[in-house]
Design a protein around this motif. Structure first.
Motif, PDB file in Angstrom:
ATOM      1  N   PHE A 205      -2.345 -10.196   5.661  1.00  0.00           N
ATOM      2  CA  PHE A 205      -1.744 -10.928   4.544  1.00  0.00           C
ATOM      3  C   PHE A 205      -1.819 -10.128   3.243  1.00  0.00           C
ATOM      4  O   PHE A 205      -0.895 -10.148   2.429  1.00  0.00           O
ATOM      5  CB  PHE A 205      -2.431 -12.286   4.360  1.00  0.00           C
ATOM      6  CG  PHE A 205      -1.969 -13.345   5.320  1.00  0.00           C
ATOM      7  CD1 PHE A 205      -0.624 -13.661   5.430  1.00  0.00           C
ATOM      8  CD2 PHE A 205      -2.878 -14.014   6.130  1.00  0.00           C
ATOM      9  CE1 PHE A 205      -0.187 -14.642   6.314  1.00  0.00           C
ATOM     10  CE2 PHE A 205      -2.446 -14.985   7.026  1.00  0.00           C
ATOM     11  CZ  PHE A 205      -1.100 -15.304   7.117  1.00  0.00           C
ATOM     12  N   LEU A 206      -2.934  -9.414   3.064  1.00  0.00           N
ATOM     13  CA  LEU A 206      -3.091  -8.566   1.891  1.00  0.00           C
ATOM     14  C   LEU A 206      -2.047  -7.459   1.888  1.00  0.00           C
ATOM     15  O   LEU A 206      -1.434  -7.153   0.851  1.00  0.00           O
ATOM     16  CB  LEU A 206      -4.499  -7.964   1.853  1.00  0.00           C
ATOM     17  CG  LEU A 206      -4.834  -7.031   0.681  1.00  0.00           C
ATOM     18  CD1 LEU A 206      -4.760  -7.789  -0.639  1.00  0.00           C
ATOM     19  CD2 LEU A 206      -6.207  -6.408   0.858  1.00  0.00           C
ATOM     20  N   ILE A 207      -1.809  -6.869   3.058  1.00  0.00           N
ATOM     21  CA  ILE A 207      -0.800  -5.812   3.193  1.00  0.00           C
ATOM     22  C   ILE A 207       0.590  -6.368   2.872  1.00  0.00           C
ATOM     23  O   ILE A 207       1.375  -5.745   2.153  1.00  0.00           O
ATOM     24  CB  ILE A 207      -0.837  -5.205   4.608  1.00  0.00           C
ATOM     25  CG1 ILE A 207      -2.165  -4.461   4.841  1.00  0.00           C
ATOM     26  CG2 ILE A 207       0.345  -4.255   4.836  1.00  0.00           C
ATOM     27  CD1 ILE A 207      -2.400  -4.048   6.276  1.00  0.00           C
ATOM     28  N   LEU A 208       0.896  -7.545   3.405  1.00  0.00           N
ATOM     29  CA  LEU A 208       2.205  -8.160   3.149  1.00  0.00           C
ATOM     30  C   LEU A 208       2.383  -8.473   1.658  1.00  0.00           C
ATOM     31  O   LEU A 208       3.478  -8.280   1.100  1.00  0.00           O
ATOM     32  CB  LEU A 208       2.346  -9.450   3.971  1.00  0.00           C
ATOM     33  CG  LEU A 208       2.517  -9.261   5.486  1.00  0.00           C
ATOM     34  CD1 LEU A 208       2.400 -10.601   6.204  1.00  0.00           C
ATOM     35  CD2 LEU A 208       3.869  -8.631   5.788  1.00  0.00           C
ATOM     36  N   TYR A 209       1.317  -8.949   1.027  1.00  0.00           N
ATOM     37  CA  TYR A 209       1.392  -9.261  -0.400  1.00  0.00           C
ATOM     38  C   TYR A 209       1.638  -7.996  -1.224  1.00  0.00           C
ATOM     39  O   TYR A 209       2.425  -8.003  -2.182  1.00  0.00           O
ATOM     40  CB  TYR A 209       0.098  -9.942  -0.851  1.00  0.00           C
ATOM     41  CG  TYR A 209       0.041 -10.218  -2.337  1.00  0.00           C
ATOM     42  CD1 TYR A 209       0.879 -11.180  -2.908  1.00  0.00           C
ATOM     43  CD2 TYR A 209      -0.830  -9.519  -3.173  1.00  0.00           C
ATOM     44  CE1 TYR A 209       0.841 -11.443  -4.275  1.00  0.00           C
ATOM     45  CE2 TYR A 209      -0.874  -9.763  -4.530  1.00  0.00           C
ATOM     46  CZ  TYR A 209      -0.041 -10.731  -5.073  1.00  0.00           C
ATOM     47  OH  TYR A 209      -0.073 -10.967  -6.424  1.00  0.00           O
ATOM     48  N   THR A 210       0.977  -6.889  -0.827  1.00  0.00           N
ATOM     49  CA  THR A 210       1.193  -5.615  -1.516  1.00  0.00           C
ATOM     50  C   THR A 210       2.647  -5.180  -1.389  1.00  0.00           C
ATOM     51  O   THR A 210       3.267  -4.739  -2.371  1.00  0.00           O
ATOM     52  CB  THR A 210       0.272  -4.525  -0.926  1.00  0.00           C
ATOM     53  OG1 THR A 210      -1.088  -4.924  -1.085  1.00  0.00           O
ATOM     54  CG2 THR A 210       0.494  -3.193  -1.627  1.00  0.00           C
ATOM     55  N   GLY A 211       3.200  -5.306  -0.175  1.00  0.00           N
ATOM     56  CA  GLY A 211       4.605  -4.960   0.042  1.00  0.00           C
ATOM     57  C   GLY A 211       5.527  -5.793  -0.828  1.00  0.00           C
ATOM     58  O   GLY A 211       6.501  -5.283  -1.399  1.00  0.00           O
ATOM     59  N   PHE A 212       5.217  -7.089  -0.939  1.00  0.00           N
ATOM     60  CA  PHE A 212       6.032  -7.991  -1.751  1.00  0.00           C
ATOM     61  C   PHE A 212       5.988  -7.588  -3.230  1.00  0.00           C
ATOM     62  O   PHE A 212       7.026  -7.546  -3.912  1.00  0.00           O
ATOM     63  CB  PHE A 212       5.533  -9.429  -1.594  1.00  0.00           C
ATOM     64  CG  PHE A 212       6.134 -10.398  -2.574  1.00  0.00           C
ATOM     65  CD1 PHE A 212       7.442 -10.854  -2.411  1.00  0.00           C
ATOM     66  CD2 PHE A 212       5.409 -10.847  -3.668  1.00  0.00           C
ATOM     67  CE1 PHE A 212       8.009 -11.736  -3.331  1.00  0.00           C
ATOM     68  CE2 PHE A 212       5.955 -11.725  -4.583  1.00  0.00           C
ATOM     69  CZ  PHE A 212       7.265 -12.173  -4.411  1.00  0.00           C
ATOM     70  N   LYS A 213       4.798  -7.271  -3.740  1.00  0.00           N
ATOM     71  CA  LYS A 213       4.653  -6.899  -5.144  1.00  0.00           C
ATOM     72  C   LYS A 213       5.428  -5.625  -5.463  1.00  0.00           C
ATOM     73  O   LYS A 213       6.110  -5.535  -6.485  1.00  0.00           O
ATOM     74  CB  LYS A 213       3.170  -6.692  -5.491  1.00  0.00           C
ATOM     75  CG  LYS A 213       2.414  -7.973  -5.791  1.00  0.00           C
ATOM     76  CD  LYS A 213       1.004  -7.690  -6.228  1.00  0.00           C
ATOM     77  CE  LYS A 213       0.930  -6.974  -7.541  1.00  0.00           C
ATOM     78  NZ  LYS A 213      -0.456  -6.725  -7.990  1.00  0.00           N
ATOM     79  N   ILE A 214       5.325  -4.629  -4.560  1.00  0.00           N
ATOM     80  CA  ILE A 214       6.036  -3.366  -4.784  1.00  0.00           C
ATOM     81  C   ILE A 214       7.543  -3.604  -4.750  1.00  0.00           C
ATOM     82  O   ILE A 214       8.296  -3.097  -5.589  1.00  0.00           O
ATOM     83  CB  ILE A 214       5.624  -2.316  -3.739  1.00  0.00           C
ATOM     84  CG1 ILE A 214       4.140  -1.943  -3.925  1.00  0.00           C
ATOM     85  CG2 ILE A 214       6.497  -1.064  -3.841  1.00  0.00           C
ATOM     86  CD1 ILE A 214       3.588  -1.051  -2.832  1.00  0.00           C
ATOM     87  N   ALA A 215       8.000  -4.399  -3.766  1.00  0.00           N
ATOM     88  CA  ALA A 215       9.435  -4.687  -3.640  1.00  0.00           C
ATOM     89  C   ALA A 215       9.952  -5.413  -4.878  1.00  0.00           C
ATOM     90  O   ALA A 215      11.013  -5.078  -5.420  1.00  0.00           O
ATOM     91  CB  ALA A 215       9.696  -5.519  -2.385  1.00  0.00           C
ATOM     92  N   LYS A 216       9.207  -6.398  -5.344  1.00  0.00           N
ATOM     93  CA  LYS A 216       9.624  -7.176  -6.512  1.00  0.00           C
ATOM     94  C   LYS A 216       9.744  -6.290  -7.750  1.00  0.00           C
ATOM     95  O   LYS A 216      10.746  -6.345  -8.486  1.00  0.00           O
ATOM     96  CB  LYS A 216       8.621  -8.303  -6.774  1.00  0.00           C
ATOM     97  CG  LYS A 216       8.996  -9.182  -7.961  1.00  0.00           C
ATOM     98  CD  LYS A 216       7.931 -10.234  -8.224  1.00  0.00           C
ATOM     99  CE  LYS A 216       8.280 -11.048  -9.476  1.00  0.00           C
ATOM    100  NZ  LYS A 216       7.213 -12.017  -9.807  1.00  0.00           N
ATOM    101  N   GLY A 217       8.723  -5.458  -7.976  1.00  0.00           N
ATOM    102  CA  GLY A 217       8.743  -4.581  -9.146  1.00  0.00           C
ATOM    103  C   GLY A 217       9.887  -3.585  -9.091  1.00  0.00           C
ATOM    104  O   GLY A 217      10.543  -3.308 -10.100  1.00  0.00           O
TER     105      GLY A 217
END
Length: 394
Positions: A205-217
């Motif tokens: 879940f931490l990995i997925l959240y990191t991916g989401f943050k990078i994608a959003k930015g």
């Protein structure tokens, strides 16, 4: 240490606005990432297999995704430095943003795979084998990731690289993940049941959240964000330092990738200044901003009227129209320039501090419409909207 490595491998490392130097920073950061992540992947995969820990194996494949990210950062550093062509007249700088988006997709893919593996481990738990030596090696890998966070953060801030900044905070997440794995492995040595799968799930879940943050930015950068207020202030300040320039307005900043910012601004000069001299001052400012900030800027000259009587008449007229909208509104720093078929009128609007900043745009529209409705020959430019700070608020 990273400063020593930069000095050793990058020639003219201080010239960060030079595209070749910037590319060298990006490549160096990527190469270091490939070396560190490959080493960590091999170590963690071996340890995870030996002690039967899905959490450690999950962490290993997280490092493998980071290795892919480092390879992409190297490629993007090279490609984003390609010269402009007929199809891309402003260069290829946004390739770096696309590369960051690809990195986020890789992270998403790894996160989903580990999510699946962790569920399987929860359904069919297997006791983790505890080994102090292997735990010590994992702890050393945490220190490597801490160093990777700091060096990526340093490079990202030095050359304003979105992909290095993203990699830095991904490394910080790895520090948290690996520390959790170590704590779990030690804890399982003292408890009768397995929590390895649960921790693996949390890491995924931490990995997925990191991916989401990078994608959003990255998507925000590609779509176009509001310019950095500090950069806006810096550009305005530097232009106002020019001789005979009494003000600025209408600054526009276009981001075509790190190191490829194009801007335009109106510089207000007194209408008594010789046009040849004013043009020479503007040329000097454009060159200075390009050299110091790495920004390609076009400065437009707006001759400010020195007709005090006419300016005062316009100020009284506008003040009255603004007063009709709200008695607490006020107008300051008014100046005018003569247009072809209109008079450009520039001023700062002050409003009560109780009004939300999100309403400023609508207020500007209302003020402009009210003034033009009564005096169509005026072209209204509201330079800034500022809150009125009361004595109690101070």
């Amino acid at each position: 240490m990273i400063k020593f490595i930069i000095r050793s491998f990058i020639q003219d490392y201080e010239a960060i606005h030079n595209k070749q130097v910037r590319e060298a920073y990006g490549v160096l950061g990527g190469v270091l990432g490939v070396i560190c992540n490959l080493l960590l992947f091999i170590i963690k995969l071996t340890i995870g297999s030996l002690i039967h820990s899905i959490a450690v194996i999950s962490d290993a494949f997280n490092n493998l995704s980071d290795l892919g990210s480092s390879l992409i950062s190297i490629i993007s550093a090279k490609m984003s430095n390609l010269p402009p062509d007929p199809e891309h007249p402003f260069g290829h700088g946004r390739i770096e943003y696309i590369a960051s988006l690809i990195v986020s997709f890789i992270i998403f893919s790894v996160g989903f795979q580990l999510l699946k593996s962790s569920f399987s481990k929860i359904l069919a738990p297997e006791k983790v084998i505890f080994s102090p030596i292997l735990m010590l090696i994992l702890f050393l890998s945490v220190l490597v990731k801490v160093w990777m966070f700091f060096y990526n953060k340093y490079i990202g801030e030095t050359i304003n690289s979105s992909i290095n900044k993203a990699t830095a905070y991904d490394s910080l997440n790895d520090v948290i993940a690996t520390s959790a794995v170590i704590a779990t492995t030690i804890l399982e040595h003292f408890i009768p049941f397995s929590i390895d799968g649960i921790v693996g799930l949390a890491i995924s879940f931490l990995i997925l959240y990191t991916g989401f943050k990078i994608a959003k930015g990255t998507v925000n950068l590609l779509m176009g964000l509001s310019p950095n207020p500090e950069l806006v202030h810096t550009i305005n300040s530097k232009v106002r330092e020019g001789q005979y320039i009494v003000g600025t307005h209408d600054l526009k900043i276009h981001d075509y990738g790190p190191g490829r910012i194009i801007a335009s601004i109106h510089a207000e000069v007194l209408d008594t200044i010789n046009i040849v001299e004013a043009h020479a001052i503007i040329d000097d400012l454009e060159k200075r901003i390009s050299d110091e900030l790495g920004i390609n800027i076009v400065i437009h000259i707006d001759p400010i009227s020195t007709d005090i009587e006419k300016n005062e008449q316009i100020k009284v007229f506008i003040t009255n129209r603004v007063y009709e909208i709200n008695e607490q509104f006020s107008v300051k720093n008014l100046r005018t320039t003569k247009g072809l078929n209109c008079t450009n009128t520039i001023f700062d609007l002050f409003v009560p501090s109780s009004i939300k900043k999100t309403d400023y745009k609508e207020i500007c529209k209302l003020v402009s419409e009210r003034i033009v409705q009564n005096s169509p020959q005026l072209n209204i430019i509201i330079d800034t909207v500022n809150p009125i700070i009361s004595e109690a608020e101070r």
